[in-house]
Design a protein around this motif. Structure first.
Motif, PDB file in Angstrom:
ATOM      1  N   ASN A  22      -9.182  -3.548  -4.271  1.00  0.00           N
ATOM      2  CA  ASN A  22      -8.085  -3.129  -3.399  1.00  0.00           C
ATOM      3  C   ASN A  22      -7.377  -1.879  -3.904  1.00  0.00           C
TER       4      ASN A  22
ATOM      5  N   GLY B   8      -3.791   4.300  -0.628  1.00  0.00           N
ATOM      6  CA  GLY B   8      -3.747   4.923   0.688  1.00  0.00           C
ATOM      7  C   GLY B   8      -4.973   5.758   1.011  1.00  0.00           C
TER       8      GLY B   8
ATOM      9  N   PRO C  13       0.828  -1.219   0.000  1.00  0.00           N
ATOM     10  CA  PRO C  13       0.000   0.000   0.000  1.00  0.00           C
ATOM     11  C   PRO C  13       0.853   1.256   0.000  1.00  0.00           C
TER      12      PRO C  13
ATOM     13  N   VAL D 192      -7.036   0.787  -1.192  1.00  0.00           N
ATOM     14  CA  VAL D 192      -6.028   0.431  -0.180  1.00  0.00           C
ATOM     15  C   VAL D 192      -4.630   0.691  -0.713  1.00  0.00           C
ATOM     16  N   LEU D 193      -4.402   0.334  -1.974  1.00  0.00           N
ATOM     17  CA  LEU D 193      -3.078   0.561  -2.564  1.00  0.00           C
ATOM     18  C   LEU D 193      -2.758   2.044  -2.646  1.00  0.00           C
TER      19      LEU D 193
ATOM     20  N   ASN E  11      -8.348  -4.352   5.546  1.00  0.00           N
ATOM     21  CA  ASN E  11      -8.947  -3.697   4.397  1.00  0.00           C
ATOM     22  C   ASN E  11     -10.423  -3.434   4.653  1.00  0.00           C
TER      23      ASN E  11
END
Length: 498
Positions: free
Chosen positions: A115, A121, A95, A118-119, A272
């Motif tokens: 995701n 931020g 992340p 999440v990656l 997550n």
């Protein structure tokens, strides 16, 4: 020196992006990064189509569109990418993308799907739309249908229908205050699950955690004492005690719900958003199942008194446990259905409020009818009117118990029904009335604590209304008191030989 480009994700967006970049920048060195097999991605199952959103005519529109199936379209895109010398590499991306940027890539394109936030931020205010897909064999289905982007169907190559639901079956949306207010203004109703997630998506201080935990432990002890005293009592009838015990034990659902909310609040930064929303899903399911189970327990108690009236002659002599089992099971299943409908946003606050109000009023009306019939028969029995009722001691006892139980249940119906309605209103009103954030936070904390610790009021109220429960409690209380402080006898006191 060629431009190094990293595309995160080999789904439909990642492969499409990589292919277009290779066409626009033929000299670029493009690498597609993925962390799982394609069959485990969201692009492997769903299909997509071009559609028209016309607010004025959306209910009577018909047109032709192209549909693409992910499990066929993405492999085609990947083959095109490979033919353009695009590299596919399995690699776990941390992340923040800082580590990937230090690897020498000039451009990083985030196509991570679920995701992706999440990656990048992002916080919880940025979330993906995730759905559930069902494959249905229906070769006769020739057209696609959709409704408000909630549910839509697309015929695929194998003559099956793909049903799409824009909600995860085991997760809930983390709504913001603005979304709740906008939805209530647009529809004229309140999405109770959005209110629940908004109220739960707060930072709890250590003081709040320890204070609420202490009250929950006290409530747990009171609940155990209440169940013990009810089970040791000899009256009212066993079926009635079973139903009341089930209602008292259902408080454990609130304990589980609050524990899951605490778990979500203290672990959401390390997990997550999908796992966090799943915790809130189960928390909401337990909470609303308790609410519906509690209000329908009133109807179950009333129905049990109705059965006692029907089987008046031998109700005390025959256990008839099937009555209690049937009522409790039906209550559990009906409440579970309502809870799922609430969590899946298929019913709103007005519907929930109406159900609770109708069930409470119906229980009171039916109870008054039962009370009138039993009192009338008891009065006839006292007059020894053999034409109206057959006189036996068992019949007289049962009639007296029915009349007394109805008298005691009436205030309980009003209290529990009012509490359930209070529970709904206090959850929604602070946010709907748009209180300031500090006032709204404290209102939510106070009212929420009152809801989760309601056994501190329910169990003592039962002991106050039911003399048999109170006697059992006082009996064991004296025993425990005497075991701790045995009574001392005066040695100079004279005892009678009698």
């Amino acid at each position: 020196m060629p431009t190094k480009i990293a595309v995160i994700g080999e789904g439909v967006i990642g492969c499409s992006t990589a292919l277009q970049l290779s066409l626009a920048l033929p000299d670029a060195q493009i690498t597609v990064l993925f962390d799982r097999p394609f069959k485990e991605t969201c692009s492997a199952g769903p299909a997509g189509l071009f559609r028209i959103d016309d607010e004025a005519n959306r209910h009577c529109i018909h047109y032709t569109a192209f549909a693409s199936e992910g499990n066929k379209y993405v492999p085609y895109l990947k083959s095109r990418c490979l033919s353009n010398d695009i590299l596919f590499k399995e690699q776990k991306v941390a992340p923040g993308l800082a580590e990937l940027a230090d690897s020498g890539y000039d451009v990083i394109v985030n196509c991570g799907g679920l995701n992706g936030g999440v990656l990048a931020g992002d916080d919880d205010t940025v979330y993906p739309i995730r759905g559930v897909v069902l494959d249905v064999d229906a070769h006769w289905h020739k057209h696609f249908n959709y409704k408000d982007f909630i549910t839509f169907t697309i015929p695929n190559h194998f003559k099956k229908i793909l049903f799409f639901f824009t909600m995860n079956i085991f997760s809930v949306k983390l709504a913001t205050k603005e979304e709740v207010l906008d939805r209530s203004q647009d529809t004229g109703d309140v999405n109770i699950i959005w209110v629940f997630t908004f109220n739960s998506n707060r930072d709890s201080t250590l003081f709040e955690f320890f204070f609420v935990t202490f009250l929950l432990l006290v409530s747990l002890i009171i609940t155990i004492i209440g169940v013990f005293c009810i089970s040791r009592s000899n009256s009212p009838h066993r079926n009635n005690r079973f139903i009341v015990t089930a209602g008292v034990l259902s408080w454990l659902e609130l304990l589980i719900s609050r524990s899951l909310v605490f778990g979500f609040q203290f672990s959401r930064e390390n997990e997550n958003s999908e796992n966090s929303s799943q915790m809130l899903f189960w928390a909401a399911l337990f909470r609303y199942h308790y609410m519906f189970f509690g209000v329908h327990s009133l109807l179950c108690v009333t129905a049990e008194r109705g059965m006692a009236t029907v089987f008046l002659r031998d109700y005390e002599n025959k256990p008839r446990l099937w009555i209690a089992v049937t009522l409790i099971t039906a209550n559990f299943l009906i409440s579970l259905t309502y809870a799922f409908l609430a969590v899946f946003q298929l019913i709103m606050m007005k519907f929930v409020f109406t159900v609770c109000l109708v069930v409470t009023v119906s229980s009171m009306v039916i109870l008054e009818i039962i009370y009138f019939l039993n009192r009338k028969r008891l009065a006839a029995l006292v007059r020894h009117d053999s034409n109206i009722v057959f006189y036996t001691l068992s019949t007289k006892y049962q009639l007296q118990e029915n009349v007394q139980s109805c008298k005691l249940i009436r205030p309980a119906l009003i209290a529990v029904g009012a509490f359930i309605i209070f529970m709904i209103l206090t959850e929604c009103l602070p946010i709907i009335l748009d209180f300031p954030d500090d006032v709204e936070h404290w209102c939510n904390l106070i009212f929420d604590t009152m809801v989760y610790t309601n056994s501190l009021v329910v169990v003592p109220t039962l002991f106050l209304l039911m003399d048999s429960y109170r006697k059992v409690f006082m009996h064991y209380y004296r025993q425990i008191k005497e075991s701790i402080h045995p009574p001392t006898q005066n040695p100079h006191r004279k005892r009678s030989i009698f």
